[in-house]
Motif scaffolding. Structure first.
Motif, PDB file in Angstrom:
ATOM      1  N   SER A 281      44.592  37.165  47.728  1.00 16.90           N
ATOM      2  CA  SER A 281      46.005  37.171  47.370  1.00 16.90           C
ATOM      3  C   SER A 281      46.470  38.597  47.110  1.00 16.90           C
ATOM      4  CB  SER A 281      46.233  36.316  46.126  1.00 16.90           C
ATOM      5  OG  SER A 281      45.604  36.906  45.001  1.00 16.90           O
ATOM      6  N   PRO A 282      47.743  38.876  47.323  1.00 14.46           N
ATOM      7  CA  PRO A 282      48.255  40.231  47.037  1.00 14.46           C
ATOM      8  C   PRO A 282      48.036  40.643  45.590  1.00 14.46           C
ATOM      9  CG  PRO A 282      49.827  38.964  48.339  1.00 14.46           C
ATOM     10  CD  PRO A 282      48.759  38.010  47.919  1.00 14.46           C
ATOM     11  N   GLU A 283      48.107  39.679  44.681  1.00 19.79           N
ATOM     12  CA  GLU A 283      47.906  40.009  43.275  1.00 19.79           C
ATOM     13  C   GLU A 283      46.477  40.471  43.020  1.00 19.79           C
ATOM     14  OE1 GLU A 283      49.116  37.215  44.444  1.00 19.79           O
ATOM     15  OE2 GLU A 283      51.238  37.287  43.881  1.00 19.79           O
ATOM     16  N   ALA A 284      45.506  39.738  43.626  1.00 19.81           N
ATOM     17  CA  ALA A 284      44.110  40.115  43.440  1.00 19.81           C
ATOM     18  C   ALA A 284      43.828  41.483  44.041  1.00 19.81           C
ATOM     19  CB  ALA A 284      43.193  39.067  44.055  1.00 19.81           C
TER      20      ALA A 284
ATOM     21  N   ALA B  10      46.013  43.926  44.462  1.00 18.42           N
ATOM     22  CA  ALA B  10      46.667  44.947  43.642  1.00 18.42           C
ATOM     23  C   ALA B  10      45.871  45.228  42.372  1.00 18.42           C
ATOM     24  CB  ALA B  10      48.087  44.502  43.303  1.00 18.42           C
ATOM     25  N   ALA B  11      45.355  44.160  41.745  1.00 15.47           N
ATOM     26  CA  ALA B  11      44.571  44.358  40.527  1.00 15.47           C
ATOM     27  C   ALA B  11      43.286  45.121  40.823  1.00 15.47           C
ATOM     28  CB  ALA B  11      44.265  43.004  39.889  1.00 15.47           C
TER      29      ALA B  11
ATOM     30  N   ALA C 239      38.304  42.402  47.087  1.00 12.36           N
ATOM     31  CA  ALA C 239      38.853  41.104  46.700  1.00 12.36           C
ATOM     32  C   ALA C 239      38.266  39.986  47.557  1.00 12.36           C
ATOM     33  CB  ALA C 239      40.379  41.130  46.821  1.00 12.36           C
TER      34      ALA C 239
ATOM     35  N   ALA D 225      39.001  36.210  43.590  1.00 12.85           N
ATOM     36  CA  ALA D 225      40.286  36.485  42.938  1.00 12.85           C
ATOM     37  C   ALA D 225      40.114  37.321  41.677  1.00 12.85           C
ATOM     38  CB  ALA D 225      40.996  35.172  42.607  1.00 12.85           C
ATOM     39  N   GLN D 226      38.969  37.216  41.015  1.00 11.62           N
ATOM     40  CA  GLN D 226      38.733  37.971  39.778  1.00 11.62           C
ATOM     41  C   GLN D 226      37.983  39.275  40.062  1.00 11.62           C
ATOM     42  OE1 GLN D 226      40.168  36.807  37.043  1.00 11.62           O
ATOM     43  NE2 GLN D 226      40.892  35.098  38.324  1.00 11.62           N
TER      44      GLN D 226
END
Length: 778
Positions: free
Chosen positions: A201-204, A206-207, A226, A231-232
């Motif tokens: 995911s884009p969020e993963a 980016a993090a 990622a 995801a984590q």
């Protein structure tokens, strides 16, 4: 063989007048002692092998590097690990990349996705079956999963609670195995579109990028991190920075720098997180060289070289954490087990053990352990479920050769048969397939390449009898699956069996119903699979099934030359029609020049084979006479152009690597927003532009491993003097046998060629399949 003086080529006046049959090593100076080398993928496993697997190419021109903020270089290995992972050029990685290729979105190939999906499905099925077995015995607070099971098994045997033989037999399955399909025709199932891989995911991403930037690593690694860590990924990297080693292309020194930036003073060489990650990384790199396991001694030595103060404790911690599994080869059998603490009884058990042979302890990743165990179980199932009273007497009597008749009789009485022989011996499996079809059986031949499919179809006279193995597993080729999900065949003949890696073989055998007959056929002298394992060699060595050795020799001067190489002799052969020509060269520059001259002019003029049907084979990808240099020179001569499609032009000869280990030759047709359009043996293929750089390269010149399983009317084998360490008997055997009508050898290796042929080849890939196949008989 015909030896040409320097500067002459086939068809030139000097060549036409030359009737001398010369030793291939003639007219070249003797090499120094340092020139003698061995095949990196077939050599013995040492500490250096464990630490440096897949790192010995010596040419990083095909990799992309992004510098971190602290000046460290993070290398993306994707381009060099898509194919040829056990290449005998001294490198364990592939060259699937071409510099400067543009990127644009487009869907991935369904065949490749389906193959990857099949692998994932197999692993799920294996894990489910493992879960149905007897539950784990408590083996300590630190152990969990397979490691706990294995450790408990060893301790149970040592304590006398259970006999050792109890662990050789697989428990009964929870549900009955599927019955063999009836001879009635089954409607083939249409190929299914495999689901597209789920990206992070884009969020993963980016993090992960934020954590990587904080640690001085390039943000470009966020996507791969990622995907590898889930995801984590950001939390995982912050908690354990050495998990960065799970990202393809990251090296330990880079992960160490990342960890120092995040942890500061808390970071040390003996940090348990670091040592566990290093153990996993070493085994992943070893898998690129074909090993499914490594000797624990080699792993400990490699850890010591990377500043680990207590390698033994590091290995034990990695086992306790489930990073790796442990197996032991005992003196009377090869039993897989977890490590056990040495026990000393009151009577002095230590003294009793002093006279015993040492036990070899192997470390392995669970993915390969599960694949080998599943494959061994599946092969045993096929052996035991075969109908033994089949009457193939008439078919055997009608066979065209004694070897073919012997093969038919063996298949009639056994569920698993191994067949060995050269190129001419492929006619015998073809006869078997035709005979089985004449009896009303659903018989099929699966091969490694599209070219192999063409040759098998020509031998049987029926195109429907031949499929590629990848196409069969993905559902794109073949009869489809029956109502139970098994491949709808009664007899499957797998040609080019040495190219089978353990994971593909496990998927294949798991897809065969009880009662299906399986024949593994191939030439044991060629290079092994690109993936981990040596399935064909292990089956032969285990004596788990009948072995039919073909007595059909390969014809002509090339066949005579290759047959001699197979037994360690580099013989002089008479080649009145210039079937074999030796072209001595002094250096790599001359080797490139003479190779281009041969392909573009001499072979078409003197032999009558056009340039498009002549394949160049060289030792490695890098170096002044590697595939990159040769492809650049051949493109300039045969199809010059600006490379406006990311380095390619229409008419360029290329190879496509849809999945690691698969090499599909093709020609560039065009390019657009969808991607690069290729014509691969009359099959239209569109490679998405974001995948071109990692899966397409120019293909006038290949490595021997990439060429395995394929043949061309003419082959030009380049042996530069600076690549002699990549030579081995298997390499020479494979390369020299790729030409059907003509073989030219651009020879600058001097006496190193003779020494490489004389040295006995060793199956030094470390695997467990042989011991698993031998265990039931023990």
């Amino acid at each position: 063989m015909t030896a040409l003086p320097g500067g002459e080529t086939p068809g030139s006046p000097a060549a036409d007048d030359d009737s001398v049959v010369a030793d291939p090593s003639a007219a070249v100076p003797a090499p120094s002692s340092e020139e003698e080398g061995r095949d990196a993928s077939e050599g013995a496993t040492t500490a250096d092998d464990a630490a440096g697997a897949a790192e010995t190419d010596g040419d990083n021109s095909g990799t992309d590097e992004a510098a971190g903020s602290d000046g460290r270089a993070y290398t993306d290995r994707a381009a060099d690990e898509t194919d040829d992972t056990t290449e005998t050029d001294g490198t364990a990685s592939a060259d699937g990349a071409v510099d400067g290729v543009a990127a644009a979105p487009a869907p991935t190939l369904s065949e490749a996705e389906a193959e990857l999906a099949a692998q994932r499905e197999l692993r799920k099925r294996i894990e489910k079956r493992k879960a149905e077995k007897e539950g784990p015995i408590d083996a300590g607070a630190k152990l969990s999963g397979p490691a706990a099971d294995l450790l408990a098994a060893v301790r149970a045997v040592e304590s006398g609670e259970k006999p050792a033989a109890a662990f050789f037999d697989s428990p009964a399955p929870a549900t009955p195995r599927r019955a063999a399909p009836t001879p009635a025709p089954v409607r083939p199932r249409a190929p299914e579109q495999a689901p597209a891989p789920q990206g992070a995911s884009p969020e993963a991403v980016a993090a992960a990028a934020a954590v990587l930037t904080e640690g001085g690593a390039p943000g470009a690694l966020a996507g791969p991190a990622a995907e590898a860590l889930g995801a984590q990924a950001a939390d995982a990297l912050r908690e354990d920075p050495w998990q960065l080693l799970a990202v393809p292309g990251v090296r330990p020194e880079q992960a160490d720098g990342f960890a120092r930036a995040l942890l500061g003073a808390e970071c040390g060489p003996d940090d348990e997180r670091r040592t566990a990650a290093l153990v996993g990384w070493l085994l992943e790199r070893a898998a690129l060289q074909g090993h499914t396991a490594l000797d624990a001694t080699a792993v400990r030595a490699a850890l010591a070289e990377r500043s680990v103060a207590d390698p033994e404790a590091a290995v034990q911690h990695a086992v306790a954490e489930g990073v790796v599994l442990v197996f032991q080869d005992r003196q009377d059998d090869q039993e897989s087990a977890a490590p056990a603490e040495p026990r000393e009884d009151a009577e002095g058990g230590a003294e009793d053990r002093a006279g015993q042979e040492p036990v070899q302890v192997l470390l392995g990743l669970d993915r390969y352990a599960l694949a080998e165990e599943s494959l061994a179980d599946g092969l045993a199932r096929l052996i035991n479920a075969c109908e033994k009273d089949a009457d193939w007497t008439e078919s055997a009597s009608a066979a065209g050769s004694p070897s073919a008749a012997e093969l038919i009789r063996a298949v009639a009485a056994h569920g698993l048969v191994a067949h060995t022989g050269g190129e001419a011996a492929r006619a015998e499996p073809a006869t078997l397939i035709s005979a089985a079809r004449g009896l009303g059986l659903r018989a099929l031949g699966a091969v490694h390449s599209v070219d192999g499919r063409r040759r098998l179809a020509a031998a049987t006279g029926d195109p429907t009898t031949a499929v590629t193995l990848a196409g069969l597993l993905s559902g794109a080729e073949g009869p489809g699956r029956d109502e139970e999900g098994a491949i709808a065949v009664d007899l499957l003949v797998v040609l080019d069996a040495p190219q089978l890696d353990v994971e593909t073989a496990a998927i294949l055998v798991e897809s065969l119903a009880d009662g299906t007959r399986l024949v593994l056929s191939g030439d044991p002298g060629v290079l092994g699979s690109a993936g981990a394992g040596k399935v064909f060699a292990d089956v032969l060595a285990s004596r788990a099934c009948p072995q039919i050795v073909s007595r059909t020799p390969d014809p002509g001067p090339i066949g005579e030359l290759v047959s001699g190489i197979g037994i360690g002799e580099l013989n002089q052969v008479a080649a009145p029609g210039k079937e074999v020509v030796i072209v001595p060269v002094r250096d790599a520059g001359e080797a490139v020049h003479r190779t281009v001259q041969l392909v573009a002019d001499s072979v078409p003029r003197a032999i009558g084979v056009p340039s498009a049907d002549t394949q160049v084979i060289t030792v490695g990808h890098g170096g002044p006479a590697g595939t990159r240099a040769l492809n650049a020179a051949l493109k300039q001569r045969l199809n010059p152009g600006p490379g406006r499609f990311g380095g390619f032009d229409p008419g360029d000869r290329v190879v496509h690597v849809p999945t690691p280990g698969r090499t599909v030759p093709g020609v560039v047709v065009s390019a657009d927003a969808e991607g690069l359009h290729l014509d691969c043996a009359d099959t239209k293929v569109v490679v998405p532009q974001e995948r071109v750089e990692s899966s397409v390269r120019h293909g006038w010149a290949l490595s021997a491993h990439q060429a395995a399983g394929m043949r061309w009317p003419a082959a030009v084998v380049v042996l530069p003097g600076d690549a002699t360490q990549g030579l081995s008997r298997r390499w020479v055997y494979t390369a020299f046998s790729r030409g059907e009508r003509h073989l030219s050898v651009v020879h600058g290796a001097a006496q190193a060629l003779q020494r490489a042929v004389a040295l006995s080849p060793a199956h030094d890939r470390t695997t467990r399949l042989r011991s698993l196949l031998e265990a039931p008989a023990g």
